[in-house]
Design an enzyme around this catalytic site. Structure first.
Site, short mmCIF file in Angstrom:
data_model
loop_
_atom_site.label_atom_id
_atom_site.label_comp_id
_atom_site.label_asym_id
_atom_site.label_seq_id
_atom_site.Cartn_x
_atom_site.Cartn_y
_atom_site.Cartn_z
N CYS A 473 0.81 -1.23 0.00
CA CYS A 473 0.00 0.00 0.00
C CYS A 473 0.84 1.27 0.00
O CYS A 473 0.31 2.35 -0.29
CB CYS A 473 -0.92 0.03 1.21
SG CYS A 473 -2.00 -1.40 1.34
N HIS A 478 -0.46 -1.19 8.72
CA HIS A 478 -1.81 -1.34 9.28
C HIS A 478 -1.86 -2.68 10.02
O HIS A 478 -2.06 -3.73 9.42
CB HIS A 478 -2.88 -1.27 8.18
CG HIS A 478 -2.46 -1.92 6.89
ND1 HIS A 478 -2.42 -3.28 6.71
CD2 HIS A 478 -2.06 -1.36 5.73
CE1 HIS A 478 -2.03 -3.55 5.48
NE2 HIS A 478 -1.80 -2.41 4.87
N CYS A 483 -4.76 -5.22 3.39
CA CYS A 483 -4.66 -4.03 2.55
C CYS A 483 -6.05 -3.60 2.06
O CYS A 483 -6.35 -2.40 1.97
CB CYS A 483 -3.74 -4.29 1.35
SG CYS A 483 -2.01 -4.60 1.82
N CYS A 515 6.51 -0.51 -11.70
CA CYS A 515 7.31 0.12 -10.64
C CYS A 515 6.62 1.31 -10.00
O CYS A 515 7.18 1.92 -9.08
CB CYS A 515 8.67 0.57 -11.20
SG CYS A 515 8.57 1.87 -12.45
N CYS A 525 6.45 9.30 -29.73
CA CYS A 525 5.28 8.44 -29.88
C CYS A 525 4.74 8.00 -28.53
O CYS A 525 5.32 8.29 -27.48
CB CYS A 525 5.64 7.22 -30.73
SG CYS A 525 6.81 6.11 -29.93
N CYS A 532 12.30 0.99 -15.57
CA CYS A 532 12.38 -0.40 -15.07
C CYS A 532 12.35 -1.41 -16.21
O CYS A 532 12.49 -2.61 -15.97
CB CYS A 532 11.24 -0.67 -14.10
SG CYS A 532 9.59 -0.61 -14.86
#
Length: 569
Positions: A473, A478, A483, A515, A525, A532
């Site tokens: 997340c 938490h 999640c 990523c 373009c 990554c």
């Protein structure tokens, strides 16, 4: 069962001073029979030394007697001349004034006896220095043999079975025999480097050269260091200096009576010359290469090896120190005498302690110039390298602490880490006040030491602020919530995230699915290749496979292509 031998290792290492033990061109060497010979091959064993000493003593005695006799004859001559002058002045003569002075005859004889005595005194001093050098070398060899003996037997002890050691360990001994040459059977590594550099010394440009030799034993212990000025550097190329360094290195190994060596160089052509793969022909280089070939034959094992520059740091540093010693000079200051050196960027005479040496290449510049250079590189978001033209040596972060503000050092450290972590491996701390950069493997390994099942749960512990956050997340951790449950209870993002998302939507930025980096299309373009490596469509975000789109969106917009061409023009 025979009792094995054991000698208690004292852990005495071989130590050398800053200058190392060096042999000059008149130094003595020893052949395989242990008879000492000089460069001309003349035998100089103990009997010969005593005979030489007696001859020098006899010559000194005869010359002193001759000088005394010569002095007596001169005194008698001067007395006779004074009597003759006095007698001539006592006879009245109208043609001669009574107050006339008679000058003594000019001294035309050359005092060869004094010169010969000075030569004998100089030879006697050289002989004593040679004896002291030989004694120091004998002690050095004995210490080296003792160290090799101790290390060999320590290695033997490590391989003794536990049961055997428990039963017989108190009875093992292996005394050191000083007459046994342990070094003859061991392999040594000889690193050599010759440098020729144009340096500035005040208003003058000078060509100087230096040689560095570092010899290590089988266990990577430093045995000998040699730093020496390279004569005639103004007429030498870098390859010639490299071959000259090989000669100095082999002579240093022979002075220690080493028989098995591996020679390391970092210059490709020098390696080609000493291995015989390239023949230099009839030239000064050819003469030096032939000298190397003759020195090689004096070893029972000789293996040249080509290595990278980073593996030659010790030898390069010694060669560079030899160069620096030639371009510094003493100068008066308010604190006494200091060594001065000229910075080749600002051309100012700077205290040698305020000069910065770049690791790897050892080019030297003053702190002020290096500070400006590194700061400009940081402002341009690039890594700092050596300012010397054509040199790509990296300026290390640790060394910059000598002249940079700590905050700038921290920025350099962050830039270095940014460049070292692949884009797909980057993880940032979810707490805005920290935002530390980590790699996925680094943070997972750090978290696994305190939480079981961290990889499955997604919990991560920041290596800097030590707070927990959710890897999936990108929010603070938490506890006891999935999640999905966290997003359901917190449907609205943080204020900063909401502002960023609003800006991204307004500017039509696209987020990489892999990523999570945000990409902006400035021109070109719609086929996007992220840092990554993930390829996708900028219009809808659909992935590209095998260089082909998986959607029906147009590949380009003519306005973007024309805009790009105009900008390039």
């Amino acid at each position: 069962m025979n009792n094995p031998d054991l000698y208690e290792a004292k852990g005495k290492g071989i130590q050398t001073d800053d200058e190392g033990i060096q042999t000059n061109d008149e130094g003595f060497q020893t052949d395989d029979e242990g008879i000492q010979t000089d460069d001309e091959g003349i035998q100089t064993d103990d009997e010969g030394k005593e005979e030489l000493k007696s001859v020098l003593s006899l010559q000194h005695q005869l010359l002193m007697e001759a000088k005394t006799l010569n002095s007596d004859l001169d005194l008698a001559f001067q007395l006779q001349m004074q009597e003759a002058v006095t007698a001539s002045l006592s006879v009245p003569d109208s043609s001669t004034s009574l107050d006339a002075t008679v000058s003594p005859p000019p001294e035309t004889d050359f005092d060869y006896v004094t010169l010969m005595l000075e030569d004998i005194a100089r030879y006697e001093m050289e002989r004593r220095d040679m004896e002291e050098s030989e004694e120091a070398m004998k002690k050095f060899k004995n210490d080296m043999n003792r160290s090799i003996h101790d290390q060999n037997f320590a290695r033997y002890i490590m391989n003794v079975p536990e049961e055997e050691w428990r039963d017989y360990g108190d009875y093992y001994e292996r005394p050191f025999d000083g007459n046994v040459d342990e070094a003859r059977h061991e392999g040594f590594r000889v690193y050599v480097k010759g440098l020729v550099s144009e340096e500035r010394m005040r208003e003058m440009k000078v060509m100087v050269g230096g040689v560095g030799v570092a010899i290590y034993d089988f266990w990577n212990n430093l045995v000998l260091e040699v730093r020496k000025k390279l004569e005639g550097a103004e007429f030498m190329s870098g390859e010639m200096a490299g071959v000259e360094a090989v000669i100095h290195g082999l002579n240093a190994a022979l002075s220690l009576d080493l028989k098995r060596v591996t020679l390391f160089v970092d210059d490709f052509m020098v390696h080609q010359y000493i291995t015989g793969r390239v023949q230099p022909g009839q030239s000064k280089m050819g003469t030096k290469v032939n000298e190397v070939a003759l020195l090689q034959k004096r070893f029972t094992y000789f293996q040249p090896s080509l290595v990278a520059r980073n593996d030659m740091k010790s030898a390069v540093a010694l060669a560079r120190d030899a160069i620096v010693s030639q371009i510094t000079w003493p100068a008066e200051s308010s604190y006494g005498k200091d060594l001065k050196e000229t910075c080749v960027i600002c051309f100012e005479d700077v205290n040698a302690t305020q000069m910065f040496s770049v690791d790897g290449c050892f080019h030297r510049y003053c702190f002020s110039c290096m500070k400006q250079h590194v700061e400009v590189k940081l402002l341009n978001a690039t890594e700092a390298s050596c300012p010397h033209e054509g040199c790509n040596s990296e300026v290390t972060i640790d060394s910059c602490g000598k002249f940079l503000d700590p905050k700038l050092v921290q920025i350099m450290s962050n830039r270095k880490k940014e460049a070292s972590v692949p884009v797909s491996e980057k993880v940032y701390c979810a707490f805005p006040r920290c935002s530390a950069l980590m790699s996925k493997s680094e943070v997972l390994q750090y978290t696994s030491t305190v939480i079981l099942g961290a990889e499955q749960s997604g919990a991560r512990k920041c290596v800097k602020c030590h707070h927990f956050f959710c890897f999936n997340c990108k929010v603070p951790w938490h506890y006891n919530m999935t999640c999905f449950d966290y997003k359901r209870e917190n449907p609205y993002p943080e204020k900063e995230d909401e502002m960023f998302n609003s800006l991204a939507n307004k500017k039509r930025w696209r987020e990489c699915i892999k990523c999570k980096n945000v990409v902006e299309l400035a021109e070109g373009c719609y086929h996007i290749t992220c840092r990554c490596g993930y390829e996708f469509c900028y219009t809808c975000g659909a992935p590209w496979q095998n260089k082909k789109p998986t959607c029906n969106c147009p590949i380009w917009d003519e306005r973007n292509i024309i805009h790009g061409q105009r900008r390039m023009a």
